[in-house]
Design a protein around this motif. Sequence first.
Motif, mmCIF file in Angstrom:
data_model
loop_
_atom_site.group_PDB
_atom_site.id
_atom_site.type_symbol
_atom_site.label_atom_id
_atom_site.label_comp_id
_atom_site.label_asym_id
_atom_site.label_seq_id
_atom_site.Cartn_x
_atom_site.Cartn_y
_atom_site.Cartn_z
ATOM 1 N N VAL A 101 34.480 1.784 5.611
ATOM 2 C CA VAL A 101 33.876 2.098 6.903
ATOM 3 C C VAL A 101 32.892 3.252 6.738
ATOM 4 O O VAL A 101 33.284 4.352 6.336
ATOM 5 N N PRO A 102 31.603 3.046 7.047
ATOM 6 C CA PRO A 102 30.629 4.149 6.943
ATOM 7 C C PRO A 102 30.944 5.262 7.943
ATOM 8 O O PRO A 102 31.592 5.050 8.965
ATOM 9 N N ASP A 103 30.464 6.440 7.631
ATOM 10 C CA ASP A 103 30.737 7.600 8.481
ATOM 11 C C ASP A 103 30.148 7.454 9.879
ATOM 12 O O ASP A 103 30.684 7.994 10.846
ATOM 13 N N LYS A 104 29.050 6.714 10.005
ATOM 14 C CA LYS A 104 28.396 6.617 11.316
ATOM 15 C C LYS A 104 29.218 5.827 12.326
ATOM 16 O O LYS A 104 28.959 5.884 13.524
ATOM 17 N N LEU A 105 30.217 5.080 11.872
ATOM 18 C CA LEU A 105 31.046 4.305 12.779
ATOM 19 C C LEU A 105 32.170 5.117 13.399
ATOM 20 O O LEU A 105 32.783 4.673 14.372
ATOM 21 N N LEU A 106 32.446 6.292 12.874
ATOM 22 C CA LEU A 106 33.536 7.125 13.378
ATOM 23 C C LEU A 106 32.989 8.368 14.050
ATOM 24 O O LEU A 106 31.965 8.910 13.618
ATOM 25 N N PRO A 107 33.627 8.859 15.106
ATOM 26 C CA PRO A 107 33.186 10.112 15.735
ATOM 27 C C PRO A 107 33.301 11.287 14.768
ATOM 28 O O PRO A 107 34.082 11.258 13.812
ATOM 29 N N LYS A 108 32.543 12.301 15.035
ATOM 30 C CA LYS A 108 32.572 13.482 14.186
ATOM 31 C C LYS A 108 33.923 14.176 14.298
ATOM 32 O O LYS A 108 34.483 14.315 15.381
ATOM 33 N N ASP A 109 34.462 14.570 13.153
ATOM 34 C CA ASP A 109 35.764 15.253 13.085
ATOM 35 C C ASP A 109 36.867 14.424 13.730
ATOM 36 O O ASP A 109 37.773 14.943 14.387
ATOM 37 N N TRP A 110 36.786 13.131 13.543
ATOM 38 C CA TRP A 110 37.782 12.244 14.136
ATOM 39 C C TRP A 110 39.145 12.445 13.492
ATOM 40 O O TRP A 110 39.256 12.580 12.262
ATOM 41 N N GLN A 111 40.206 12.442 14.315
ATOM 42 C CA GLN A 111 41.580 12.577 13.853
ATOM 43 C C GLN A 111 42.391 11.400 14.364
ATOM 44 O O GLN A 111 42.364 11.102 15.562
#
Length: 344
Positions: A101-111
């Motif tokens: 999964v590329p980073d752009k698909l996840l929110p920043k600092d996602w937990q």
Amino acid sequence: FGSSRFGLRILCPVYPLLQVCNLQNMPEFDFDIKKKEWRPSCVNDLVQELGRSFGVTVTLGELHIEGTDYMQKQRIQTEDDLKKWLKTESKTYEKFIKIKVPDKLLPKDWQPKKMMVLTPSKKNVLARYFGDEEVSTRQVQLTLKILDCGHFRLKQTLQGSGPSPYWVIFEGRWKRTPRGFRLEFCIRYPFQKSRKHDEFDLAFEAMPDCKETTLAFSDEAEKQLAGQLPAIVGSEPTSWIELVQEHATESVPKARFNVEDAKDAASEASKPEVGQRREQASNNSGTSPGGSAAPQPAPGYKESCSVAEDEEPAWPLYVGLVFFLVLVLGFSLNYLGQPPSSEL
């Protein structure tokens, strides 16, 4: 120039190594070939399903796709690679197609579990539903949050699976129907805390064969929902679930496994309101709401009265004792006063 050439010889092998390390740290989006009946007809089906799940347009060039059964791996870039892997016999009981999964698909600092993937915030809740059902001999608790942004979050909790509960988080989009909600499932991922640390291997599970379901209201007040939802235990892919709406003023349901989420709500629910605290204080101090002291009977007088009412007079006992002694004395004198009988 010698140093620069030497530097190039060192830096050139380092760049692929950094790429490998970055891929290892990226979460995965898994297609379970063994358990799912869905099969991609082309590589573009994998790309489109990833984009649908995360709501972002992606291209094949941005993705790293490979097939694995944890004994062998194969990079998938073309249609021939995909067909070859689908025909390859697995050496284990598992067979996956994994996409990094590329980073752009996840929110920043996602937990995981603390934040949603499809929306920045999960606080804009329109309705919250709770259920506790037996699924394949296991007790599962469910919490469904309907958000005003058009997304939903479904959390299923399974107790007794280790040092902490085992959670499975579902996210997707919802639409209102005349008699309930239409849910479109996008992503699913499991979560369980480790005893030593909170780190774990995150893997999103693709849901191409279980995209949509309908939950219908089972009462006129629209406070209860029922329908088929994805099952996290057992052999069946779905199970029949009944949910009840929770209100802001409702206390925290008993026996809830997700203690972390309910801790704040429980503390707030246990605090009495201002009017309740005043009424409780007035009751404890023995005063009426107007401030005047409420008349209280003397506890000593009440106790003495109750004791006096329960006691019986003792004089009949003494009269009986005296009468008994008189009888004994009379019989004794009569016996001693008789003359001795003559012997024959």
